[in-house]
Design a protein around this motif. Sequence first.
Motif, PDB file in Angstrom:
ATOM      1  N   GLY A 111      38.156 -14.759 -20.708  1.00 42.33           N
ATOM      2  CA  GLY A 111      37.565 -15.140 -19.434  1.00 42.33           C
ATOM      3  C   GLY A 111      36.126 -14.704 -19.270  1.00 42.33           C
ATOM      4  O   GLY A 111      35.479 -15.058 -18.284  1.00 42.33           O
ATOM      5  N   GLN A 112      35.622 -13.910 -20.246  1.00 41.00           N
ATOM      6  CA  GLN A 112      34.252 -13.388 -20.151  1.00 41.00           C
ATOM      7  C   GLN A 112      33.438 -13.637 -21.417  1.00 41.00           C
ATOM      8  O   GLN A 112      32.399 -13.026 -21.623  1.00 41.00           O
ATOM      9  N   ARG A 113      33.903 -14.524 -22.263  1.00 43.36           N
ATOM     10  CA  ARG A 113      33.235 -14.748 -23.547  1.00 43.36           C
ATOM     11  C   ARG A 113      31.970 -15.590 -23.413  1.00 43.36           C
ATOM     12  O   ARG A 113      31.059 -15.475 -24.230  1.00 43.36           O
ATOM     13  N   PHE A 114      31.922 -16.448 -22.407  1.00 45.72           N
ATOM     14  CA  PHE A 114      30.769 -17.323 -22.186  1.00 45.72           C
ATOM     15  C   PHE A 114      30.459 -17.345 -20.701  1.00 45.72           C
ATOM     16  O   PHE A 114      31.297 -16.974 -19.877  1.00 45.72           O
ATOM     17  N   ARG A 115      29.271 -17.823 -20.363  1.00 49.43           N
ATOM     18  CA  ARG A 115      28.922 -17.900 -18.942  1.00 49.43           C
ATOM     19  C   ARG A 115      29.671 -19.077 -18.302  1.00 49.43           C
ATOM     20  O   ARG A 115      30.102 -20.013 -18.974  1.00 49.43           O
ATOM     21  N   GLU A 116      29.785 -18.997 -16.995  1.00 44.46           N
ATOM     22  CA  GLU A 116      30.405 -20.083 -16.237  1.00 44.46           C
ATOM     23  C   GLU A 116      29.362 -21.171 -15.992  1.00 44.46           C
ATOM     24  O   GLU A 116      28.155 -20.904 -16.045  1.00 44.46           O
ATOM     25  N   VAL A 121      26.037 -27.997 -12.024  1.00 40.97           N
ATOM     26  CA  VAL A 121      26.916 -28.722 -12.943  1.00 40.97           C
ATOM     27  C   VAL A 121      28.352 -28.673 -12.430  1.00 40.97           C
ATOM     28  O   VAL A 121      29.033 -29.693 -12.355  1.00 40.97           O
ATOM     29  N   GLY A 122      28.816 -27.475 -12.119  1.00 40.50           N
ATOM     30  CA  GLY A 122      30.127 -27.303 -11.509  1.00 40.50           C
ATOM     31  C   GLY A 122      31.326 -27.360 -12.429  1.00 40.50           C
ATOM     32  O   GLY A 122      32.319 -26.719 -12.179  1.00 40.50           O
ATOM     33  N   ILE A 123      31.268 -28.163 -13.490  1.00 40.90           N
ATOM     34  CA  ILE A 123      32.426 -28.288 -14.373  1.00 40.90           C
ATOM     35  C   ILE A 123      32.088 -27.798 -15.774  1.00 40.90           C
ATOM     36  O   ILE A 123      30.918 -27.737 -16.151  1.00 40.90           O
ATOM     37  N   GLY A 124      33.126 -27.453 -16.518  1.00 44.37           N
ATOM     38  CA  GLY A 124      32.939 -26.990 -17.890  1.00 44.37           C
ATOM     39  C   GLY A 124      34.268 -26.988 -18.620  1.00 44.37           C
ATOM     40  O   GLY A 124      35.274 -27.519 -18.131  1.00 44.37           O
ATOM     41  N   ASP A 150      36.805 -28.986 -40.152  1.00 49.88           N
ATOM     42  CA  ASP A 150      37.078 -30.200 -39.380  1.00 49.88           C
ATOM     43  C   ASP A 150      37.872 -29.905 -38.111  1.00 49.88           C
ATOM     44  O   ASP A 150      37.769 -30.643 -37.132  1.00 49.88           O
ATOM     45  N   GLU A 151      38.640 -28.828 -38.101  1.00 48.55           N
ATOM     46  CA  GLU A 151      39.336 -28.431 -36.870  1.00 48.55           C
ATOM     47  C   GLU A 151      38.339 -28.101 -35.772  1.00 48.55           C
ATOM     48  O   GLU A 151      38.580 -28.382 -34.598  1.00 48.55           O
ATOM     49  N   ILE A 152      37.226 -27.514 -36.152  1.00 52.05           N
ATOM     50  CA  ILE A 152      36.195 -27.153 -35.174  1.00 52.05           C
ATOM     51  C   ILE A 152      35.395 -28.394 -34.785  1.00 52.05           C
ATOM     52  O   ILE A 152      35.068 -28.591 -33.620  1.00 52.05           O
ATOM     53  N   ARG A 153      35.087 -29.219 -35.759  1.00 49.66           N
ATOM     54  CA  ARG A 153      34.302 -30.428 -35.476  1.00 49.66           C
ATOM     55  C   ARG A 153      35.015 -31.370 -34.518  1.00 49.66           C
ATOM     56  O   ARG A 153      34.371 -32.110 -33.786  1.00 49.66           O
ATOM     57  N   THR A 154      36.334 -31.384 -34.549  1.00 44.51           N
ATOM     58  CA  THR A 154      37.080 -32.360 -33.759  1.00 44.51           C
ATOM     59  C   THR A 154      37.777 -31.763 -32.534  1.00 44.51           C
ATOM     60  O   THR A 154      38.498 -32.477 -31.840  1.00 44.51           O
ATOM     61  N   ILE A 155      37.539 -30.493 -32.258  1.00 45.22           N
ATOM     62  CA  ILE A 155      38.210 -29.837 -31.131  1.00 45.22           C
ATOM     63  C   ILE A 155      37.756 -30.459 -29.809  1.00 45.22           C
ATOM     64  O   ILE A 155      36.601 -30.851 -29.661  1.00 45.22           O
ATOM     65  N   THR A 156      38.672 -30.586 -28.892  1.00 39.33           N
ATOM     66  CA  THR A 156      38.342 -31.013 -27.538  1.00 39.33           C
ATOM     67  C   THR A 156      38.991 -30.039 -26.566  1.00 39.33           C
ATOM     68  O   THR A 156      40.037 -29.454 -26.856  1.00 39.33           O
ATOM     69  N   PHE A 157      38.351 -29.867 -25.441  1.00 40.94           N
ATOM     70  CA  PHE A 157      38.847 -28.965 -24.410  1.00 40.94           C
ATOM     71  C   PHE A 157      39.023 -29.737 -23.113  1.00 40.94           C
ATOM     72  O   PHE A 157      38.263 -30.665 -22.825  1.00 40.94           O
ATOM     73  N   GLY A 158      39.996 -29.308 -22.332  1.00 37.34           N
ATOM     74  CA  GLY A 158      40.137 -29.854 -20.990  1.00 37.34           C
ATOM     75  C   GLY A 158      38.991 -29.366 -20.122  1.00 37.34           C
ATOM     76  O   GLY A 158      38.266 -28.431 -20.472  1.00 37.34           O
ATOM     77  N   VAL A 159      38.844 -29.982 -18.981  1.00 35.56           N
ATOM     78  CA  VAL A 159      37.749 -29.660 -18.069  1.00 35.56           C
ATOM     79  C   VAL A 159      38.294 -28.903 -16.871  1.00 35.56           C
ATOM     80  O   VAL A 159      39.374 -29.209 -16.362  1.00 35.56           O
ATOM     81  N   SER A 160      37.529 -27.897 -16.429  1.00 33.21           N
ATOM     82  CA  SER A 160      37.854 -27.128 -15.224  1.00 33.21           C
ATOM     83  C   SER A 160      36.592 -26.947 -14.403  1.00 33.21           C
ATOM     84  O   SER A 160      35.495 -27.273 -14.846  1.00 33.21           O
ATOM     85  N   ARG A 161      36.760 -26.361 -13.234  1.00 35.37           N
ATOM     86  CA  ARG A 161      35.637 -26.121 -12.333  1.00 35.37           C
ATOM     87  C   ARG A 161      35.437 -24.636 -12.092  1.00 35.37           C
ATOM     88  O   ARG A 161      36.371 -23.853 -12.159  1.00 35.37           O
ATOM     89  N   GLY A 162      34.198 -24.283 -11.794  1.00 35.35           N
ATOM     90  CA  GLY A 162      33.859 -22.943 -11.330  1.00 35.35           C
ATOM     91  C   GLY A 162      34.306 -21.822 -12.233  1.00 35.35           C
ATOM     92  O   GLY A 162      34.062 -21.823 -13.432  1.00 35.35           O
ATOM     93  N   GLU A 164      37.048 -21.034 -13.478  1.00 32.64           N
ATOM     94  CA  GLU A 164      38.046 -21.349 -14.497  1.00 32.64           C
ATOM     95  C   GLU A 164      37.432 -22.038 -15.704  1.00 32.64           C
ATOM     96  O   GLU A 164      38.135 -22.468 -16.613  1.00 32.64           O
ATOM     97  N   ALA A 165      36.088 -22.168 -15.703  1.00 28.82           N
ATOM     98  CA  ALA A 165      35.409 -22.938 -16.738  1.00 28.82           C
ATOM     99  C   ALA A 165      34.324 -22.118 -17.413  1.00 28.82           C
ATOM    100  O   ALA A 165      33.763 -21.183 -16.840  1.00 28.82           O
ATOM    101  N   TYR A 166      34.029 -22.493 -18.655  1.00 28.81           N
ATOM    102  CA  TYR A 166      32.892 -21.981 -19.400  1.00 28.81           C
ATOM    103  C   TYR A 166      31.828 -23.074 -19.473  1.00 28.81           C
ATOM    104  O   TYR A 166      32.144 -24.271 -19.539  1.00 28.81           O
ATOM    105  N   ASP A 167      30.587 -22.663 -19.537  1.00 26.49           N
ATOM    106  CA  ASP A 167      29.455 -23.569 -19.695  1.00 26.49           C
ATOM    107  C   ASP A 167      29.578 -24.328 -21.016  1.00 26.49           C
ATOM    108  O   ASP A 167      29.665 -23.719 -22.082  1.00 26.49           O
ATOM    109  N   GLU A 168      29.589 -25.654 -20.950  1.00 30.47           N
ATOM    110  CA  GLU A 168      29.800 -26.479 -22.139  1.00 30.47           C
ATOM    111  C   GLU A 168      28.694 -26.291 -23.173  1.00 30.47           C
ATOM    112  O   GLU A 168      28.975 -26.202 -24.377  1.00 30.47           O
TER     113      GLU A 168
END
Length: 186
Positions: A111-116, A121-124, A150-162, A164-168
């Motif tokens: 929950g603290q590895r990246f900035r929100e 922007v609001g979402i991430g 290739d696991e990293i190249r093709t990874i996708t993440f769901g989107v959250s707000r505020g 609950e999200a990390y800066d994309e």
Amino acid sequence: MATTSVPLFTLLGDNEQGYDRAEVDQFMARAREAYDSGAGMPLSEIREASFSMGPGGYDPAEVDSALDRLEDAFAGAERDRFIAQYGEDAWYEELYQRSEPLRVRMERPAGQRFREPTAEVGIGYQKAQVDKLAQQLEQYLNGENPMSVDEIRTITFGVSRGSEAYDEAQVDAFLDRMTEIMASVG
């Protein structure tokens, strides 16, 4: 007598959106020249390559796949040159040094590895999904979790707000550096 060039990739029909053929051909010619000359090309330049979309053009999936292979080829050539000059132990030390800033980030609490994302922007990316991948990548760097680049190249993440999200953009930059390291391992 006029000659026609053979397309590098599948050409789509005029009713389909594809990558601009001239832009792709120009980029691939530069990459071939850089590879053949031994000069190399920054992996970030390959990863950040983008092409205009329009009717017809090259199949984007084929071009994107070729870019991944190109990145792997340049990373392998860089690795081979380095090993020839300094030795394999020095190469693995170099990779360890490159991975250190990434390790520091992965060791942060969940929950603290990246900035929100910013308020504008609001979402991430969903924090829980990114944190799970960060744990897997930390295990990979420790030799405990075999993973493919290739696991990293093709990874996708769901989107959250505020909160609950990390800066994309920050997560994407982290994953770009991780991709470079994984492609360099060979």
